[in-house]
Scaffold this motif. Structure first.
Motif, PDB file in Angstrom:
ATOM      1  N   GLY A 264      -8.544   1.430  -4.073  1.00  0.00           N
ATOM      2  CA  GLY A 264      -8.147   2.683  -3.444  1.00  0.00           C
ATOM      3  C   GLY A 264      -9.222   3.113  -2.465  1.00  0.00           C
ATOM      4  O   GLY A 264     -10.410   2.870  -2.689  1.00  0.00           O
ATOM      5  N   ILE A 265      -8.808   3.726  -1.378  1.00  0.00           N
ATOM      6  CA  ILE A 265      -9.755   4.220  -0.387  1.00  0.00           C
ATOM      7  C   ILE A 265     -10.475   5.432  -0.977  1.00  0.00           C
ATOM      8  O   ILE A 265      -9.844   6.355  -1.493  1.00  0.00           O
ATOM      9  N   ASN A 266     -11.803   5.419  -0.932  1.00  0.00           N
ATOM     10  CA  ASN A 266     -12.602   6.520  -1.462  1.00  0.00           C
ATOM     11  C   ASN A 266     -12.580   7.669  -0.461  1.00  0.00           C
ATOM     12  O   ASN A 266     -13.291   7.646   0.544  1.00  0.00           O
ATOM     13  N   ALA A 267     -11.739   8.670  -0.732  1.00  0.00           N
ATOM     14  CA  ALA A 267     -11.584   9.806   0.171  1.00  0.00           C
ATOM     15  C   ALA A 267     -12.831  10.688   0.212  1.00  0.00           C
ATOM     16  O   ALA A 267     -12.976  11.508   1.113  1.00  0.00           O
TER      17      ALA A 267
ATOM     18  N   GLU B 229      -5.186   9.298   8.905  1.00  0.00           N
ATOM     19  CA  GLU B 229      -4.682   9.588   7.563  1.00  0.00           C
ATOM     20  C   GLU B 229      -4.723   8.371   6.641  1.00  0.00           C
ATOM     21  O   GLU B 229      -3.979   8.305   5.682  1.00  0.00           O
TER      22      GLU B 229
ATOM     23  N   SER C  82       0.822  -1.212   0.000  1.00  0.00           N
ATOM     24  CA  SER C  82       0.000   0.000   0.000  1.00  0.00           C
ATOM     25  C   SER C  82       0.856   1.261   0.000  1.00  0.00           C
ATOM     26  O   SER C  82       2.058   1.217   0.230  1.00  0.00           O
TER      27      SER C  82
ATOM     28  N   PRO D  46       0.119   5.750   0.979  1.00  0.00           N
ATOM     29  CA  PRO D  46      -0.829   6.832   1.255  1.00  0.00           C
ATOM     30  C   PRO D  46      -0.948   7.743   0.039  1.00  0.00           C
ATOM     31  O   PRO D  46       0.003   7.864  -0.746  1.00  0.00           O
ATOM     32  N   ALA D  47      -2.085   8.356  -0.114  1.00  0.00           N
ATOM     33  CA  ALA D  47      -2.311   9.232  -1.266  1.00  0.00           C
ATOM     34  C   ALA D  47      -1.246  10.328  -1.365  1.00  0.00           C
ATOM     35  O   ALA D  47      -0.806  10.672  -2.462  1.00  0.00           O
TER      36      ALA D  47
ATOM     37  N   ASP E 240      -5.527   6.503   3.709  1.00  0.00           N
ATOM     38  CA  ASP E 240      -6.069   6.736   2.373  1.00  0.00           C
ATOM     39  C   ASP E 240      -5.095   6.141   1.372  1.00  0.00           C
ATOM     40  O   ASP E 240      -4.129   5.491   1.748  1.00  0.00           O
ATOM     41  N   GLY E 241      -5.344   6.330   0.117  1.00  0.00           N
ATOM     42  CA  GLY E 241      -4.418   5.856  -0.894  1.00  0.00           C
ATOM     43  C   GLY E 241      -4.846   4.548  -1.527  1.00  0.00           C
ATOM     44  O   GLY E 241      -6.022   4.185  -1.514  1.00  0.00           O
TER      45      GLY E 241
ATOM     46  N   THR F 291     -12.444   8.264  13.029  1.00  0.00           N
ATOM     47  CA  THR F 291     -11.591   7.075  12.945  1.00  0.00           C
ATOM     48  C   THR F 291     -10.839   6.904  14.255  1.00  0.00           C
ATOM     49  O   THR F 291     -10.862   7.770  15.124  1.00  0.00           O
TER      50      THR F 291
END
Length: 113
Positions: free
Chosen positions: A45-48, A71, A7, A9-10, A73-74, A65
Motif C-alpha cells: 500500500g502507498i504510505n500516505a 491522487e 490496484s 485508490p484508498a 494512493d491505496g 507529483t
C-alpha cells in the motif's frame, strides 16, 4: 507470462472500521494464495503519511507529483499470470476480499526488466 497491476485508490475502500479486520484477513488470504500459486511478484500500500517528491533528470528534488497522479494512493499488487482472463479472475477475488472494485493494468513486456 505477463505481469499485471491490480490496484485500488484508498477512497474506493468505503468499509466500516469494524469490518476492516475481516477485509484485511480476506485480502491477505488472497495474497497468500497468489504466493502459493507462484504468481505473486510484489504488492503493498502507498504510505500516505510520506509526501511524494519529483526527482528531475539532474537529480534535483521538489515536493509534489505529476498533476495526473496527484491522487495516487491505496493498495496494489503485481501478479505474473498466463493471460488477461486469469488476471481478471484474480482481480475479482481481490475485489471481493477488499470489498471494492479493482483496476487491472497490464505491464508492457520489456526483456530487460
Amino acid at each position: 507470462m505477463t505481469k499485471f497491476l491490480i490496484s485500488f485508490p484508498a477512497s474506493a475502500m468505503d468499509v466500516p472500521a469494524d469490518d476492516m479486520p475481516a477485509v484485511a484477513a480476506a485480502s491477505r488470504a488472497v495474497i497468500r494464495e497468489a504466493k502459493t500459486a507462484g504468481v505473486y511478484v510484489f504488492g503493498g500500500g502507498i504510505n500516505a503519511g510520506i509526501a511524494p517528491v519529483m526527482v528531475a533528470p539532474d537529480g534535483g528534488c521538489t515536493a509534489g507529483t505529476h498533476p495526473q497522479t496527484r491522487e495516487f494512493d491505496g493498495g496494489f499488487c503485481v501478479l505474473e499470470l498466463p493471460s488477461r482472463d486469469v488476471a481478471l479472475q484474480w482481480a475479482a477475488r481481490l475485489a471481493t476480499a477488499c470489498r471494492c472494485a479493482q483496476e487491472l493494468r497490464e505491464f508492457h513486456y520489456d526483456p530487460e526488466s
